[in-house]
Design a protein around this motif. Structure first.
Motif, PDB file in Angstrom:
ATOM      1  N   ALA A 259      16.459   7.424 -12.540  1.00  0.00           N
ATOM      2  CA  ALA A 259      15.131   6.828 -12.400  1.00  0.00           C
ATOM      3  C   ALA A 259      15.112   5.390 -12.900  1.00  0.00           C
ATOM      4  O   ALA A 259      14.500   4.511 -12.287  1.00  0.00           O
ATOM      5  N   LYS A 260      15.787   5.138 -13.984  1.00  0.00           N
ATOM      6  CA  LYS A 260      15.779   3.782 -14.547  1.00  0.00           C
ATOM      7  C   LYS A 260      16.472   2.780 -13.619  1.00  0.00           C
ATOM      8  O   LYS A 260      15.981   1.676 -13.383  1.00  0.00           O
ATOM      9  N   ASN A 261      17.610   3.166 -13.062  1.00  0.00           N
ATOM     10  CA  ASN A 261      18.356   2.237 -12.219  1.00  0.00           C
ATOM     11  C   ASN A 261      17.718   2.052 -10.842  1.00  0.00           C
ATOM     12  O   ASN A 261      17.924   1.021 -10.199  1.00  0.00           O
ATOM     13  N   CYS A 262      16.953   3.035 -10.376  1.00  0.00           N
ATOM     14  CA  CYS A 262      16.347   2.915  -9.055  1.00  0.00           C
ATOM     15  C   CYS A 262      14.955   2.286  -9.083  1.00  0.00           C
ATOM     16  O   CYS A 262      14.544   1.646  -8.111  1.00  0.00           O
ATOM     17  N   MET A 263      14.229   2.473 -10.187  1.00  0.00           N
ATOM     18  CA  MET A 263      12.829   2.032 -10.222  1.00  0.00           C
ATOM     19  C   MET A 263      12.592   0.815 -11.103  1.00  0.00           C
ATOM     20  O   MET A 263      11.467   0.323 -11.152  1.00  0.00           O
ATOM     21  N   HIS A 264      13.591   0.346 -11.811  1.00  0.00           N
ATOM     22  CA  HIS A 264      13.368  -0.849 -12.640  1.00  0.00           C
ATOM     23  C   HIS A 264      13.057  -2.045 -11.729  1.00  0.00           C
ATOM     24  O   HIS A 264      13.771  -2.323 -10.761  1.00  0.00           O
ATOM     25  N   GLY A 265      11.993  -2.740 -12.079  1.00  0.00           N
ATOM     26  CA  GLY A 265      11.595  -3.909 -11.303  1.00  0.00           C
ATOM     27  C   GLY A 265      10.832  -3.589 -10.019  1.00  0.00           C
ATOM     28  O   GLY A 265      10.614  -4.476  -9.186  1.00  0.00           O
ATOM     29  N   TYR A 266      10.424  -2.331  -9.853  1.00  0.00           N
ATOM     30  CA  TYR A 266       9.696  -1.940  -8.634  1.00  0.00           C
ATOM     31  C   TYR A 266       8.276  -2.508  -8.682  1.00  0.00           C
ATOM     32  O   TYR A 266       7.589  -2.425  -9.710  1.00  0.00           O
ATOM     33  N   GLY A 274      -1.521  -0.569  -7.584  1.00  0.00           N
ATOM     34  CA  GLY A 274      -0.988  -1.559  -8.512  1.00  0.00           C
ATOM     35  C   GLY A 274      -1.872  -2.764  -8.717  1.00  0.00           C
ATOM     36  O   GLY A 274      -1.443  -3.754  -9.305  1.00  0.00           O
ATOM     37  N   GLY A 275      -3.100  -2.752  -8.228  1.00  0.00           N
ATOM     38  CA  GLY A 275      -3.989  -3.887  -8.393  1.00  0.00           C
ATOM     39  C   GLY A 275      -3.913  -4.857  -7.230  1.00  0.00           C
ATOM     40  O   GLY A 275      -3.164  -4.658  -6.257  1.00  0.00           O
ATOM     41  N   LYS A 276      -4.692  -5.919  -7.361  1.00  0.00           N
ATOM     42  CA  LYS A 276      -4.803  -6.875  -6.248  1.00  0.00           C
ATOM     43  C   LYS A 276      -3.470  -7.553  -5.964  1.00  0.00           C
ATOM     44  O   LYS A 276      -3.078  -7.712  -4.807  1.00  0.00           O
ATOM     45  N   LYS A 277      -2.771  -7.984  -7.011  1.00  0.00           N
ATOM     46  CA  LYS A 277      -1.494  -8.665  -6.814  1.00  0.00           C
ATOM     47  C   LYS A 277      -0.299  -7.782  -7.158  1.00  0.00           C
ATOM     48  O   LYS A 277       0.834  -8.234  -7.160  1.00  0.00           O
ATOM     49  N   GLY A 278      -0.571  -6.506  -7.439  1.00  0.00           N
ATOM     50  CA  GLY A 278       0.510  -5.566  -7.709  1.00  0.00           C
ATOM     51  C   GLY A 278       0.902  -5.532  -9.189  1.00  0.00           C
ATOM     52  O   GLY A 278       0.469  -6.363 -10.000  1.00  0.00           O
ATOM     53  N   THR A 279       1.709  -4.579  -9.512  1.00  0.00           N
ATOM     54  CA  THR A 279       2.197  -4.402 -10.883  1.00  0.00           C
ATOM     55  C   THR A 279       3.685  -4.070 -10.839  1.00  0.00           C
ATOM     56  O   THR A 279       4.111  -3.213 -10.040  1.00  0.00           O
ATOM     57  N   VAL A 280       4.444  -4.742 -11.690  1.00  0.00           N
ATOM     58  CA  VAL A 280       5.897  -4.519 -11.759  1.00  0.00           C
ATOM     59  C   VAL A 280       6.183  -3.520 -12.882  1.00  0.00           C
ATOM     60  O   VAL A 280       5.620  -3.620 -13.979  1.00  0.00           O
ATOM     61  N   LEU A 281       7.075  -2.569 -12.585  1.00  0.00           N
ATOM     62  CA  LEU A 281       7.487  -1.568 -13.586  1.00  0.00           C
ATOM     63  C   LEU A 281       8.785  -2.032 -14.253  1.00  0.00           C
ATOM     64  O   LEU A 281       9.783  -2.309 -13.559  1.00  0.00           O
ATOM     65  N   ARG A 282       8.716  -2.144 -15.542  1.00  0.00           N
ATOM     66  CA  ARG A 282       9.913  -2.518 -16.296  1.00  0.00           C
ATOM     67  C   ARG A 282      10.323  -1.314 -17.154  1.00  0.00           C
ATOM     68  O   ARG A 282       9.556  -0.856 -18.014  1.00  0.00           O
ATOM     69  N   LEU A 283      11.518  -0.800 -16.934  1.00  0.00           N
ATOM     70  CA  LEU A 283      11.985   0.437 -17.563  1.00  0.00           C
ATOM     71  C   LEU A 283      13.096   0.154 -18.570  1.00  0.00           C
ATOM     72  O   LEU A 283      14.007  -0.644 -18.290  1.00  0.00           O
ATOM     73  N   THR A 284      13.004   0.785 -19.688  1.00  0.00           N
ATOM     74  CA  THR A 284      14.055   0.717 -20.717  1.00  0.00           C
ATOM     75  C   THR A 284      14.228   2.104 -21.325  1.00  0.00           C
ATOM     76  O   THR A 284      13.314   2.932 -21.305  1.00  0.00           O
ATOM     77  N   TYR A 285      15.435   2.326 -21.853  1.00  0.00           N
ATOM     78  CA  TYR A 285      15.697   3.588 -22.571  1.00  0.00           C
ATOM     79  C   TYR A 285      15.014   3.537 -23.934  1.00  0.00           C
ATOM     80  O   TYR A 285      15.035   2.514 -24.627  1.00  0.00           O
ATOM     81  N   GLU A 286      14.421   4.646 -24.314  1.00  0.00           N
ATOM     82  CA  GLU A 286      13.711   4.729 -25.589  1.00  0.00           C
ATOM     83  C   GLU A 286      14.233   5.943 -26.366  1.00  0.00           C
ATOM     84  O   GLU A 286      14.316   7.053 -25.819  1.00  0.00           O
TER      85      GLU A 286
END
Length: 847
Positions: A259-266, A274-286
């Motif tokens: 999931a992290k490698n496929c969806m990071h930066g989506y 995602g709103g009017k201009k969209g939203t970027v997903l930033r994923l990190t291991y926690e």
């Protein structure tokens, strides 16, 4: 599963011409394997962009290009293998290429993509492979003709992997999976390792725009296709932390990696919420904080936990170590490990002695036969007491060097099998608690001993008490440690006594306590030597021993015999056994006849063991050949009957000295010891200040030189002993300069020299005019100070009376008394000054 033929990949593996770089624990490393020329279409090598294109941390895909992520290409555990300090991150161990390389394991992403394309007739071609060693997978960049959607390519590849079930040899359970990379993957080379929890941050795609925080339903829709989700935790509404984030807990670590490698930066579009201009997903291991409620409870309740741990440790110690210690104590008492007591050893030794005619050695010191004959009654008395069924509490008292230990251990208990001798001297003289514990344990064979743990546990207890406010009980005092040693010894003694009990005995029906009381001959014997040695320093050791000995006798576990030099032993022992009558034997010095026999036997003993002369003449016996032995009567009168002094005399005579010369040498040596130990350095100026002054010691020396005995109260009435006289005499008795003889009702009555030879040594010291004048002058000086102080006190009182306005008639007797006292003191001062003048003259003329 499609594999390359071994004949094609093995030679290429052995060649190290081309190395592929990969990230191992966040550092740039080279993976030691190359692609076969057969698959050179993938740019002929694996990509080495571990920090992304131009080290930007990202991978870009152009027109008609896409990125796939394959997992299960490498084992995830390999990052732990390569994390050891001596491993080079730039060059991993070469042996890995034979085991975990994709070519060997059959997980080469380029080969899989090529085979899938040919089987599924997909218009795709791998152009670059980026291996991710720490995540166990690989990115594959591919091209397509533009007519097929990437989602269809992804679906076809998934079907292919599902049908072929490609599994590496090191993970035969889980097959490979593939997914299309929808976002912009971040190929960082940081020290961050995969975890099942992902942190999803919601970022604005461009400055000035506002991102939208996705709900749990939206996040579930995006990430459920990558694997089972355990939980979705959103940020609290009142949180001020920016950017807004949420936690995704996957069931397994590989699902989170995918999931992290496929969806990071989506980029979540407006249509997707995602709103009017969209939203970027930033994923990190926690790192997920696991609930440790047991640990937290233990940490948060130290007042309960620490004492409980102390109790558990104490219980384990008792259950494990106490039986071991009891075993060692029994072995020490029964001498089961002493080879000298072994029957086979004794037989071999006796047989060898008969063959080689070895020199005979006396078991006892030469000449002791005469002493034992004289003390035969004492020996038989002790043996009789040991056979009685009553509580046996025997005290053998005598001055130092009178042969107490030899009398009991070597004569009265000569044929006793089970006995233990505890010497209090090394225990009392030990410095520090650890040394005292070790000394006490060594006397009874108590082991193992963890005395060093006492100081460590003390520090732990102090730290815990400061933190919790209560004592934990980890540390133990010297009192409790000694109690452990004596209690284990008592247990061992009881077991030894009961070992003589058999089922077929006539009184086998009796209980253990009744049987021990009925069989005093089976009880072991405990000999406590040097009891009350230096008792003025500390009494804790002697108190514990006395209490322990009392328990042994009252419980019929063992017979106890005390050997002591102190005449006041009853004060200490009466506390332990207040309702018992002690069996007491007092040893004195030998009589002149026994002393003479002792010396003569000592001289003749060595000659008897010498081989006969080679010329056939008879042996020369000193007692028959030496003419100077007639002097022994006079010499023994001067020396006394102390065994240590008699043995010293015999040794000097053996060296060729005459008895008279030897005795005078001993007297001179004793006189020097008296000056050093009791006279010089007794003014309290040194570190080892004594409890008496030089003048007080000299007064006794001078008076004992004239009389063999002095009245106790007479000394106390002298002016020199006005201050603390009784304490001074007790201190001198403990130092063995004098001995105090008790009179009726146990009160101190007479004072004698501490050793018989001291009588002659005192006379020798008083014959020295300079020495006598010096200390007599010191005594007179002290007496003068006392009288002057008395005169000054009288003068002050007379002055006070003279200042009264009216002189009453009743004051006349008091004034007369003061005047008479002042006149008496003045007369004494004048006498002292006159004597001092004569003594000073002697000191000025003599050298």
């Amino acid at each position: 599963m499609i594999r390359m033929p071994k004949s094609e990949w093995l030679p290429l593996v052995q060649r190290r011409s081309t190395l592929t770089q990969t990230v191992v624990q966040g550092t740039l490393t080279r993976l030691p394997f190359v692609l076969s020329q057969k698959y050179a279409g993938v740019r002929g090598r694996y990509a080495s962009m571990q920090a992304g294109e131009n080290k930007s941390g990202h991978i870009s895909a152009g027109p008609n290009e896409g990125i796939l992520f394959f997992d299960n290409v490498f084992p995830l555990k390999i990052m732990k293998l390569l994390s050891v300090p001596f491993t080079s991150h730039d060059k991993p161990p070469a042996f890995l290429k034979y085991f975990t390389s994709p070519g060997v394991a059959g997980t080469d992403p380029a080969e899989i993509l090529k085979n899938a394309a040919s089987k599924e007739t997909l218009p795709i071609k791998a152009i670059e492979v980026l291996l991710r060693l720490k995540e166990g997978g690989a990115f594959v960049k591919f091209t397509h003709d533009g007519t097929t959607k990437p989602s269809e390519i992804e679906k076809a590849l998934k079907n292919y992997l599902k049908q072929e079930k490609i599994k590496p040899w090191w993970n035969p359970v889980r097959r490979m999976h593939v997914n299309l990379v929808k976002g912009r993957p971040w190929v960082e080379d940081l020290f961050r390792f995969p975890t099942p929890r992902l942190k999803v941050e919601f970022i604005a795609p461009e400055p000035g725009s506002e991102p939208v925080e996705l709900s749990q339903e939206q996040l579930y829709a995006f990430f459920r296709l990558y694997g089972k989700l355990g939980d979705i935790i959103t940020q609290p509404h009142d949180s001020k932390v920016l950017p807004r984030f949420a936690y995704l807990d996957f069931a397994t670590k590989p699902k989170a990696i995918m999931a992290k490698n496929c969806m990071h930066g989506y980029l979540v579009t407006e249509a997707e919420g995602g709103g009017k201009k969209g939203t970027v997903l930033r994923l990190t291991y926690e790192q997920k904080i696991k609930p440790h409620w047991i640990r937290d409870w233990l940490v948060n309740h130290p007042r309960i936990v620490i004492p409980a741990i102390a109790a558990i440790v104490a219980g384990i110690t008792v259950a494990v170590f106490d039986p071991i210690r009891t075993f060692f104590i029994k072995a020490h008492i029964t001498r089961s490990w002493h080879i000298q007591d072994n029957k086979i050893y004794k037989w071999i030794k006796g047989y060898a002695t008969d063959i080689f005619r070895l020199r005979r050695h006396h078991d006892d010191d030469p000449g002791m036969e005469a002493v034992w004959d004289d003390r035969k009654g004492n020996i038989e008395q002790i043996q009789t007491w040991l056979m009685e069924t009553a509580d046996t509490f025997i005290i053998v008292q005598g001055p130092r060097g009178s042969g107490k230990r030899e009398l009991v251990a070597d004569q009265a208990l000569k044929h006793t099998k089970h006995k233990v001798i505890i010497d209090c001297k090394p225990i009392q003289e030990a410095r520090g608690d650890s040394a005292t514990i070790n000394a006490a344990a060594a006397e009874v064979g108590y082991r193992p001993v963890f005395s060093w743990m006492n100081s460590i546990s003390g520090m732990i207890d102090m730290a815990a008490q400061g933190a919790t406010g209560v004592k934990t009980g980890f540390s133990e005092t010297l009192d409790s440690q000694l109690a452990k040693i004596w209690n284990n010894t008592a247990t061992a003694l009881r077991q030894i006594a009961l070992d003589s009990r058999h089922k077929d005995d006539r009184d086998a029906h009796l209980g253990e306590d009744e049987w021990l009381e009925a069989h005093p001959e089976c009880r072991p014997i405990v000999v406590i030597d040097n009891f009350l040695h230096e008792s003025q320093e500390s009494s804790i050791v002697y108190n514990k021993i006395a209490e322990w000995a009392a328990r042994l006798t009252t419980a019929n576990i063992a017979h106890v015999i005390f050997l002591t030099n102190d005449v006041s032993f009853s004060k200490s022992l009466s506390k332990a056994l207040p309702d018992r009558v002690f069996r007491q034997i007092s040893l004195s010095d030998c009589s002149p006849e026994v002393a003479k026999r002792f010396v003569i036997n000592h001289l003749d003993a060595d000659v008897e063991d010498d081989p006969p002369p080679t010329d056939g003449s008879p042996k020369t016996i000193p007692s028959q050949s030496r003419t100077d032995l007639a002097e022994l009567d006079t010499c023994i009168d001067l020396l006394g009957g102390r065994l240590t002094d008699l043995e010293f005399l015999a040794r000097r005579i053996k060296t060729g000295e005459t008895p008279t010369k030897a005795v005078h040498e001993i007297i001179d040596q004793s006189a020097s010891e008296i000056l050093k130990m009791y006279v010089f350095g007794s003014d309290g100026s040194d570190d080892s200040a004594k409890h008496w002054t030089s003048e007080q010691a000299w007064l006794l020396i001078k008076q004992l030189a004239e009389k063999e005995t002095l009245r106790y109260n007479e000394i106390l009435l002298s002016d020199t002993y006005k201050s603390g006289g009784e304490n001074v005499l007790r201190a001198l008795e403990q130092a063995e300069m004098i001995s105090i003889v008790s009179g009726p009702n146990g009160r101190p009555a007479m004072i004698r020299p501490g050793k018989p030879v001291y009588q002659s040594a005192f006379k020798r010291l008083t014959e020295d005019k300079v020495l006598r004048s010096r200390f007599d002058l010191a005594i007179l000086t002290d007496l003068t100070k006392l009288e002057n102080a008395s005169i000054e006190k009288v003068e002050n009182e007379l002055l006070l009376l003279s200042q009264l306005k009216s002189q009453l008639a009743q004051m006349a007797p008091r004034i007369q008394y003061l005047l008479a006292k002042m006149a008496s003191s003045q007369e004494k001062v004048e006498g002292y000054e006159k004597e001092s003048k004569a003594l000073k003259k002697v000191l000025g003329e003599e050298s």
